[in-house]
Design a protein around this motif. Structure first.
Motif, PDB file in Angstrom:
ATOM      1  N   LEU A  11       0.831  -1.208   0.000  1.00  0.00           N
ATOM      2  CA  LEU A  11       0.000   0.000   0.000  1.00  0.00           C
ATOM      3  C   LEU A  11       0.865   1.258   0.000  1.00  0.00           C
ATOM      4  CD1 LEU A  11      -2.956   1.027   0.212  1.00  0.00           C
ATOM      5  CD2 LEU A  11      -2.654   0.986   2.688  1.00  0.00           C
ATOM      6  N   LEU A  12       1.886   1.265   0.803  1.00  0.00           N
ATOM      7  CA  LEU A  12       2.798   2.400   0.884  1.00  0.00           C
ATOM      8  C   LEU A  12       3.528   2.610  -0.442  1.00  0.00           C
ATOM      9  CD1 LEU A  12       3.813   4.552   2.834  1.00  0.00           C
ATOM     10  CD2 LEU A  12       5.583   2.972   3.551  1.00  0.00           C
ATOM     11  N   ASN A  13       4.014   1.528  -1.047  1.00  0.00           N
ATOM     12  CA  ASN A  13       4.709   1.640  -2.335  1.00  0.00           C
ATOM     13  C   ASN A  13       3.786   2.148  -3.435  1.00  0.00           C
ATOM     14  OD1 ASN A  13       7.183   0.805  -1.341  1.00  0.00           O
ATOM     15  ND2 ASN A  13       6.774  -1.343  -1.762  1.00  0.00           N
ATOM     16  N   GLU A  14       2.543   1.685  -3.441  1.00  0.00           N
ATOM     17  CA  GLU A  14       1.583   2.149  -4.441  1.00  0.00           C
ATOM     18  C   GLU A  14       1.304   3.646  -4.268  1.00  0.00           C
ATOM     19  OE1 GLU A  14      -2.860   1.172  -6.207  1.00  0.00           O
ATOM     20  OE2 GLU A  14      -2.049  -0.070  -4.599  1.00  0.00           O
ATOM     21  N   ALA A  15       1.141   4.072  -3.035  1.00  0.00           N
ATOM     22  CA  ALA A  15       0.898   5.489  -2.759  1.00  0.00           C
ATOM     23  C   ALA A  15       2.097   6.341  -3.187  1.00  0.00           C
ATOM     24  CB  ALA A  15       0.608   5.695  -1.280  1.00  0.00           C
ATOM     25  N   MET A  16       3.292   5.848  -2.961  1.00  0.00           N
ATOM     26  CA  MET A  16       4.496   6.582  -3.350  1.00  0.00           C
ATOM     27  C   MET A  16       4.584   6.714  -4.872  1.00  0.00           C
ATOM     28  SD  MET A  16       7.237   5.096  -0.580  1.00  0.00           S
ATOM     29  CE  MET A  16       8.647   5.950  -1.261  1.00  0.00           C
ATOM     30  N   LYS A  17       4.208   5.662  -5.591  1.00  0.00           N
ATOM     31  CA  LYS A  17       4.227   5.720  -7.057  1.00  0.00           C
ATOM     32  C   LYS A  17       3.174   6.697  -7.576  1.00  0.00           C
ATOM     33  CE  LYS A  17       5.935   1.083  -8.026  1.00  0.00           C
ATOM     34  NZ  LYS A  17       5.578  -0.236  -8.575  1.00  0.00           N
ATOM     35  N   LEU A  18       1.956   6.593  -7.054  1.00  0.00           N
ATOM     36  CA  LEU A  18       0.851   7.443  -7.515  1.00  0.00           C
ATOM     37  C   LEU A  18       1.120   8.923  -7.272  1.00  0.00           C
ATOM     38  CD1 LEU A  18      -2.242   5.365  -6.381  1.00  0.00           C
ATOM     39  CD2 LEU A  18      -1.520   5.821  -8.729  1.00  0.00           C
ATOM     40  N   THR A  19       1.735   9.229  -6.154  1.00  0.00           N
ATOM     41  CA  THR A  19       1.980  10.634  -5.798  1.00  0.00           C
ATOM     42  C   THR A  19       3.349  11.119  -6.247  1.00  0.00           C
ATOM     43  OG1 THR A  19       2.820  10.019  -3.613  1.00  0.00           O
ATOM     44  CG2 THR A  19       0.461  10.489  -3.789  1.00  0.00           C
ATOM     45  N   ARG A  20       4.153  10.195  -6.758  1.00  0.00           N
ATOM     46  CA  ARG A  20       5.529  10.515  -7.159  1.00  0.00           C
ATOM     47  C   ARG A  20       6.303  11.130  -5.995  1.00  0.00           C
ATOM     48  NH1 ARG A  20       3.098  12.884 -12.390  1.00  0.00           N
ATOM     49  NH2 ARG A  20       2.984  11.046 -13.694  1.00  0.00           N
ATOM     50  N   THR A  21       6.069  10.582  -4.824  1.00  0.00           N
ATOM     51  CA  THR A  21       6.754  11.016  -3.614  1.00  0.00           C
ATOM     52  C   THR A  21       7.873  10.029  -3.330  1.00  0.00           C
ATOM     53  OG1 THR A  21       4.681  11.918  -2.789  1.00  0.00           O
ATOM     54  CG2 THR A  21       6.431  11.623  -1.193  1.00  0.00           C
ATOM     55  N   GLY A  22       9.071  10.548  -3.108  1.00  0.00           N
ATOM     56  CA  GLY A  22      10.241   9.706  -2.987  1.00  0.00           C
ATOM     57  C   GLY A  22      10.502   9.111  -1.616  1.00  0.00           C
ATOM     58  N   THR A  23       9.779   9.576  -0.612  1.00  0.00           N
ATOM     59  CA  THR A  23      10.032   9.056   0.732  1.00  0.00           C
ATOM     60  C   THR A  23       8.741   8.591   1.380  1.00  0.00           C
ATOM     61  OG1 THR A  23       9.723  11.178   1.848  1.00  0.00           O
ATOM     62  CG2 THR A  23      11.954  10.674   1.049  1.00  0.00           C
ATOM     63  N   LYS A  24       8.888   7.679   2.306  1.00  0.00           N
ATOM     64  CA  LYS A  24       7.726   7.194   3.054  1.00  0.00           C
ATOM     65  C   LYS A  24       7.133   8.320   3.894  1.00  0.00           C
ATOM     66  CE  LYS A  24       9.500   2.498   3.213  1.00  0.00           C
ATOM     67  NZ  LYS A  24      10.043   1.429   4.026  1.00  0.00           N
ATOM     68  N   THR A  25       7.997   9.095   4.514  1.00  0.00           N
ATOM     69  CA  THR A  25       7.530  10.221   5.325  1.00  0.00           C
ATOM     70  C   THR A  25       6.755  11.208   4.454  1.00  0.00           C
ATOM     71  OG1 THR A  25       9.378  10.009   6.851  1.00  0.00           O
ATOM     72  CG2 THR A  25       8.266  12.138   6.795  1.00  0.00           C
ATOM     73  N   GLY A  26       7.285  11.494   3.280  1.00  0.00           N
ATOM     74  CA  GLY A  26       6.635  12.442   2.379  1.00  0.00           C
ATOM     75  C   GLY A  26       5.242  12.003   1.975  1.00  0.00           C
ATOM     76  N   VAL A  27       5.085  10.730   1.664  1.00  0.00           N
ATOM     77  CA  VAL A  27       3.770  10.252   1.237  1.00  0.00           C
ATOM     78  C   VAL A  27       2.784  10.241   2.403  1.00  0.00           C
ATOM     79  CG1 VAL A  27       4.024   7.742   1.522  1.00  0.00           C
ATOM     80  CG2 VAL A  27       2.649   8.632  -0.328  1.00  0.00           C
ATOM     81  N   ILE A  28       3.238   9.974   3.595  1.00  0.00           N
ATOM     82  CA  ILE A  28       2.348   9.996   4.759  1.00  0.00           C
ATOM     83  C   ILE A  28       1.926  11.428   5.074  1.00  0.00           C
ATOM     84  CG2 ILE A  28       2.218   9.574   7.250  1.00  0.00           C
ATOM     85  CD1 ILE A  28       3.969   7.059   6.678  1.00  0.00           C
ATOM     86  N   VAL A  29       2.860  12.367   5.015  1.00  0.00           N
ATOM     87  CA  VAL A  29       2.522  13.780   5.255  1.00  0.00           C
ATOM     88  C   VAL A  29       1.532  14.258   4.200  1.00  0.00           C
ATOM     89  CG1 VAL A  29       3.457  16.132   5.235  1.00  0.00           C
ATOM     90  CG2 VAL A  29       4.645  14.324   6.491  1.00  0.00           C
ATOM     91  N   LEU A  30       1.759  13.904   2.944  1.00  0.00           N
ATOM     92  CA  LEU A  30       0.852  14.275   1.866  1.00  0.00           C
ATOM     93  C   LEU A  30      -0.544  13.699   2.104  1.00  0.00           C
ATOM     94  CD1 LEU A  30       0.489  15.601  -0.943  1.00  0.00           C
ATOM     95  CD2 LEU A  30       1.188  13.416  -1.922  1.00  0.00           C
ATOM     96  N   ALA A  31      -0.601  12.457   2.501  1.00  0.00           N
ATOM     97  CA  ALA A  31      -1.886  11.804   2.763  1.00  0.00           C
ATOM     98  C   ALA A  31      -2.630  12.492   3.910  1.00  0.00           C
ATOM     99  CB  ALA A  31      -1.673  10.328   3.073  1.00  0.00           C
ATOM    100  N   LEU A  32      -1.913  12.851   4.955  1.00  0.00           N
ATOM    101  CA  LEU A  32      -2.550  13.532   6.087  1.00  0.00           C
ATOM    102  C   LEU A  32      -3.082  14.903   5.678  1.00  0.00           C
ATOM    103  CD1 LEU A  32      -0.057  12.600   8.936  1.00  0.00           C
ATOM    104  CD2 LEU A  32      -2.400  11.762   8.645  1.00  0.00           C
TER     105      LEU A  32
END
Length: 64
Positions: A11-32
């Motif tokens: 799930l985390l990897n898919e979210a990172m690909k969809l958002t083109r976010t390079g870090t796990k922290t970045g994708v979580i902050v974006l999601a929040l």
């Protein structure tokens, strides 16, 4: 703030690909941020048609 989370890797990897976010922290902050934004929009929709703003859209759009 440091926090340890147990997140589904797929799930985390898919979210990172969809958002083109390079870090796990970045994708979580974006999601929040997106969750908060959507919640605020939902709250504002409660007022649809209940507030008279007395706005001239043509004037706002510079259509004289």
């Amino acid at each position: 703030m440091r926090t340890t989370l147990d997140l589904p890797e797929k799930l985390l990897n898919e979210a990172m690909k969809l958002t083109r976010t390079g870090t796990k922290t970045g994708v979580i902050v974006l999601a929040l941020r997106e969750l908060i934004r959507k919640s605020k929009i939902t709250d504002l929709k409660k007022y649809r048609g209940k507030i008279d703003l007395d706005i001239d859209l043509d004037e706002l759009r510079n259509r004289h």
